[in-house]
Design a protein around this motif. Structure first.
Motif, PDB file in Angstrom:
ATOM      1  N   ASN A  65      21.670   2.156   1.088  1.00 11.40           N
ATOM      2  CA  ASN A  65      21.473   1.181   0.019  1.00 11.40           C
ATOM      3  C   ASN A  65      20.043   0.632   0.100  1.00 11.40           C
ATOM      4  OD1 ASN A  65      21.612  -1.145  -1.560  1.00 11.40           O
ATOM      5  ND2 ASN A  65      23.453  -1.953  -0.574  1.00 11.40           N
ATOM      6  N   PHE A  66      19.167   1.104  -0.809  1.00 13.81           N
ATOM      7  CA  PHE A  66      17.769   0.655  -0.796  1.00 13.81           C
ATOM      8  C   PHE A  66      17.649  -0.611  -1.640  1.00 13.81           C
ATOM      9  CE2 PHE A  66      17.464   5.153   0.274  1.00 13.81           C
ATOM     10  CZ  PHE A  66      16.528   5.147   1.304  1.00 13.81           C
ATOM     11  N   VAL A  67      17.282  -1.723  -0.999  1.00 12.75           N
ATOM     12  CA  VAL A  67      17.234  -3.027  -1.662  1.00 12.75           C
ATOM     13  C   VAL A  67      15.795  -3.354  -2.074  1.00 12.75           C
ATOM     14  CG1 VAL A  67      17.765  -5.486  -1.435  1.00 12.75           C
ATOM     15  CG2 VAL A  67      19.180  -3.794  -0.252  1.00 12.75           C
ATOM     16  N   SER A  68      15.613  -3.722  -3.339  1.00  8.94           N
ATOM     17  CA  SER A  68      14.290  -4.010  -3.928  1.00  8.94           C
ATOM     18  C   SER A  68      13.351  -2.810  -3.832  1.00  8.94           C
ATOM     19  CB  SER A  68      13.630  -5.226  -3.266  1.00  8.94           C
ATOM     20  OG  SER A  68      14.370  -6.371  -3.549  1.00  8.94           O
ATOM     21  N   PRO A  69      13.736  -1.697  -4.460  1.00  9.25           N
ATOM     22  CA  PRO A  69      12.925  -0.479  -4.349  1.00  9.25           C
ATOM     23  C   PRO A  69      11.929  -0.274  -5.493  1.00  9.25           C
ATOM     24  CG  PRO A  69      15.033   0.069  -5.329  1.00  9.25           C
ATOM     25  CD  PRO A  69      15.027  -1.425  -5.124  1.00  9.25           C
ATOM     26  N   ALA A  70      11.894  -1.163  -6.506  1.00  3.30           N
ATOM     27  CA  ALA A  70      11.122  -0.859  -7.725  1.00  3.30           C
ATOM     28  C   ALA A  70       9.645  -0.600  -7.437  1.00  3.30           C
ATOM     29  CB  ALA A  70      11.271  -1.998  -8.742  1.00  3.30           C
ATOM     30  N   HIS A  71       9.074  -1.254  -6.416  1.00  2.00           N
ATOM     31  CA  HIS A  71       7.665  -1.048  -6.090  1.00  2.00           C
ATOM     32  C   HIS A  71       7.481   0.001  -4.998  1.00  2.00           C
ATOM     33  CE1 HIS A  71       9.299  -3.929  -3.313  1.00  2.00           C
ATOM     34  NE2 HIS A  71       8.202  -3.984  -2.584  1.00  2.00           N
ATOM     35  N   PHE A  72       8.601   0.521  -4.473  1.00  2.00           N
ATOM     36  CA  PHE A  72       8.534   1.531  -3.416  1.00  2.00           C
ATOM     37  C   PHE A  72       9.349   2.783  -3.779  1.00  2.00           C
ATOM     38  CE2 PHE A  72       7.496  -1.908  -0.105  1.00  2.00           C
ATOM     39  CZ  PHE A  72       6.207  -1.431   0.127  1.00  2.00           C
ATOM     40  N   VAL A  73       9.366   3.158  -5.040  1.00  2.00           N
ATOM     41  CA  VAL A  73      10.164   4.331  -5.441  1.00  2.00           C
ATOM     42  C   VAL A  73       9.670   5.617  -4.758  1.00  2.00           C
ATOM     43  CG1 VAL A  73      10.998   5.712  -7.384  1.00  2.00           C
ATOM     44  CG2 VAL A  73      10.732   3.251  -7.654  1.00  2.00           C
ATOM     45  N   PRO A  74       8.370   5.915  -4.762  1.00  2.00           N
ATOM     46  CA  PRO A  74       7.943   7.150  -4.074  1.00  2.00           C
ATOM     47  C   PRO A  74       8.281   7.120  -2.583  1.00  2.00           C
ATOM     48  CG  PRO A  74       6.164   6.247  -5.427  1.00  2.00           C
ATOM     49  CD  PRO A  74       7.228   5.196  -5.345  1.00  2.00           C
ATOM     50  N   GLN A  75       8.099   5.941  -1.984  1.00  2.00           N
ATOM     51  CA  GLN A  75       8.366   5.816  -0.547  1.00  2.00           C
ATOM     52  C   GLN A  75       9.856   6.015  -0.261  1.00  2.00           C
ATOM     53  OE1 GLN A  75       6.412   3.883  -2.414  1.00  2.00           O
ATOM     54  NE2 GLN A  75       4.485   3.531  -1.344  1.00  2.00           N
ATOM     55  N   MET A  76      10.700   5.501  -1.137  1.00  2.00           N
ATOM     56  CA  MET A  76      12.144   5.691  -0.960  1.00  2.00           C
ATOM     57  C   MET A  76      12.483   7.187  -0.986  1.00  2.00           C
ATOM     58  SD  MET A  76      15.260   4.505  -3.473  1.00  2.00           S
ATOM     59  CE  MET A  76      15.046   5.873  -4.607  1.00  2.00           C
TER      60      MET A  76
ATOM     61  N   GLY B  70       0.816  -1.198   0.000  1.00  2.00           N
ATOM     62  CA  GLY B  70       0.000   0.000   0.000  1.00  2.00           C
ATOM     63  C   GLY B  70       0.851   1.250   0.000  1.00  2.00           C
ATOM     64  N   TYR B  71       0.469   2.228   0.861  1.00  2.00           N
ATOM     65  CA  TYR B  71       1.182   3.513   0.863  1.00  2.00           C
ATOM     66  C   TYR B  71       2.463   3.467   1.691  1.00  2.00           C
ATOM     67  CZ  TYR B  71       2.300   8.398   1.652  1.00  2.00           C
ATOM     68  OH  TYR B  71       2.964   9.595   1.745  1.00  2.00           O
ATOM     69  N   LYS B  72       2.342   3.025   2.945  1.00  2.00           N
ATOM     70  CA  LYS B  72       3.552   3.002   3.783  1.00  2.00           C
ATOM     71  C   LYS B  72       4.462   1.848   3.364  1.00  2.00           C
ATOM     72  CE  LYS B  72       1.799   4.915   8.099  1.00  2.00           C
ATOM     73  NZ  LYS B  72       1.540   4.572   9.512  1.00  2.00           N
ATOM     74  N   PRO B  73       5.775   2.038   3.473  1.00  2.00           N
ATOM     75  CA  PRO B  73       6.683   0.971   3.043  1.00  2.00           C
ATOM     76  C   PRO B  73       6.752  -0.180   4.035  1.00  2.00           C
ATOM     77  CG  PRO B  73       7.925   2.797   3.996  1.00  2.00           C
ATOM     78  CD  PRO B  73       6.482   3.235   3.987  1.00  2.00           C
ATOM     79  N   TYR B  74       6.962  -1.376   3.516  1.00  2.00           N
ATOM     80  CA  TYR B  74       7.387  -2.496   4.356  1.00  2.00           C
ATOM     81  C   TYR B  74       8.907  -2.414   4.427  1.00  2.00           C
ATOM     82  CZ  TYR B  74       2.898  -4.430   2.720  1.00  2.00           C
ATOM     83  OH  TYR B  74       1.586  -4.616   2.392  1.00  2.00           O
ATOM     84  N   ILE B  75       9.438  -2.415   5.626  1.00  2.00           N
ATOM     85  CA  ILE B  75      10.902  -2.399   5.779  1.00  2.00           C
ATOM     86  C   ILE B  75      11.272  -3.504   6.751  1.00  2.00           C
ATOM     87  CG2 ILE B  75      12.917  -1.072   6.510  1.00  2.00           C
ATOM     88  CD1 ILE B  75      11.522   1.441   5.537  1.00  2.00           C
ATOM     89  N   THR B  76      11.931  -4.540   6.239  1.00  2.00           N
ATOM     90  CA  THR B  76      12.188  -5.714   7.066  1.00  2.00           C
ATOM     91  C   THR B  76      13.452  -5.547   7.901  1.00  2.00           C
ATOM     92  OG1 THR B  76      13.366  -6.800   5.268  1.00  2.00           O
ATOM     93  CG2 THR B  76      11.017  -7.248   5.449  1.00  2.00           C
TER      94      THR B  76
END
Ligand code: SF4
Length: 331
Positions: free
Chosen positions: A129-140, A51-57
């Motif tokens: 280093n943002f890993v796997s950002p393609a679906h979270f570009v705005p959030q990054m 959704g809107y907020k990022p998942y960050i593991t």
């Protein structure tokens, strides 16, 4: 270290305009090539189930990247949860495909911003280093935007599977300092079969061209650390399913021999690959040598070749022979 260009964008107001343009894409999501057109601002989910907020593991100092990124103090790594691919052999499948887990890791932007600045100030990491950002570009970009007033000043690494939308990437010009894309397949039938990624090579080629246009060849500082540029990763798959010779030839012919490549030999059958014919074994030494030969035949002399004896972990075990740019094909 020169000041990253995103600071100037922030001061001029341009970074806020870019952020607004990227967040607008979430209303009918076209952030990545899948163009699901769901409203992620209202937490509707498309293919990436985000959704809107990022998942960050996790946000941590990471020492398993190439030496130009890990250096002595590590790379400040932000692992996003979920993914816009479904690789059957994903070595990070618990954070990319285990929905019950990653959907429990939603994080507020200001908390993520605070944590990356803490990594910078307390751990002395060399980059973020943002890993796997393609679906979270705005959030990054929102995390970066909120971290700048807190003192963020490190190079930004965009560590992607390269299934990226060109329009999203264009908005990252002068925000990202170092692009770290995979180039996984040349034959799109393999992209569909093993990663559920229609047109993978078409999107990856366009994305990598745009990344190179923005940042050029990899540049190091006096300490041998990457400060700007493109570093392309290629993971050798068994039975040549990653089309290594074609991928390396394309890189050489399109970007030139100055392009920096990281050839990875760490493949092991994990996740669904154990039950997937052609992928249910490690690579043979002959397959490794063939890929190294293709690197040489195409005149690609800058970068890294992973030791085939690297342990069976997801963390790369890179080495180099003295200078970080010398390729080491030790047998
Ligand atoms: S980012 Fe997610 S929702 Fe948006 S287009 Fe890609 S897969 Fe679909």
């Amino acid at each position: 270290m020169p000041e990253p260009s995103y600071i100037k964008l922030y001061e001029s107001g341009e970074l806020k305009l870019r952020l607004d343009a990227l967040e607008a894409k979430l209303a009918s999501c076209t952030v990545c090539p899948r163009t699901c057109r769901v409203n992620r601002l209202k937490d509707e989910h498309g293919f990436c189930l985000s959704g809107y907020k990022p998942y960050i593991t996790s946000i941590c100092d990471h020492h398993g990247e190439e030496p130009v990124l890990s250096g002595t103090h590590g790379s400040g790594t932000v692992f996003f949860g979920s993914c816009n691919l479904r690789c059957v052999y994903c070595q990070n499948w618990q954070i990319s495909q285990k929905r019950n887990f990653y959907q429990s890791t939603e994080m507020d932007f200001n908390e993520a911003a605070r944590q990356i600045v803490k990594l910078q100030d307390e751990k002395g990491v060399h980059n973020i280093n943002f890993v796997s950002p393609a679906h979270f570009v705005p959030q990054m970009v929102r995390i970066i935007y909120e971290a700048i007033p807190l003192g963020l000043h490190l190079p930004i690494v965009y560590n992607t599977n390269a299934y990226d939308a060109l329009a999203s990437l264009k908005l990252l010009d002068d925000i990202v300092d170092i692009y770290l894309p995979d180039f996984k397949y040349f034959d799109d039938r393999n992209g569909v079969k093993y990663s559920r990624a229609p047109g993978y090579s078409i999107y990856a080629k366009a994305a990598i061209r745009e990344m190179f246009r923005q940042v050029g060849a990899l540049q190091l500082n006096e300490d041998g650390l990457a400060v700007r540029g493109l570093l392309i990763r290629h993971l050798i798959l068994p039975n040549d399913l990653s089309d290594s010779a074609d991928v390396l030839q394309w890189i050489s012919q399109t970007l030139g021999k100055e392009a920096t490549v990281s050839l990875m030999a760490q493949y092991f059958p994990t996740h669904k690959a154990k039950d997937t014919p052609l992928l249910n074994r490690e690579i043979h030494y002959s397959e490794y040598l063939k890929a190294v030969e293709a690197l040489n035949e195409n005149g690609l002399q800058k970068g890294f070749v992973q030791d085939m004896t690297a342990p069976e972990t997801y963390q790369p075990d890179f080495y180099s022979s003295g200078h970080p740019f010398e390729k080491d094909t030790k047998e």
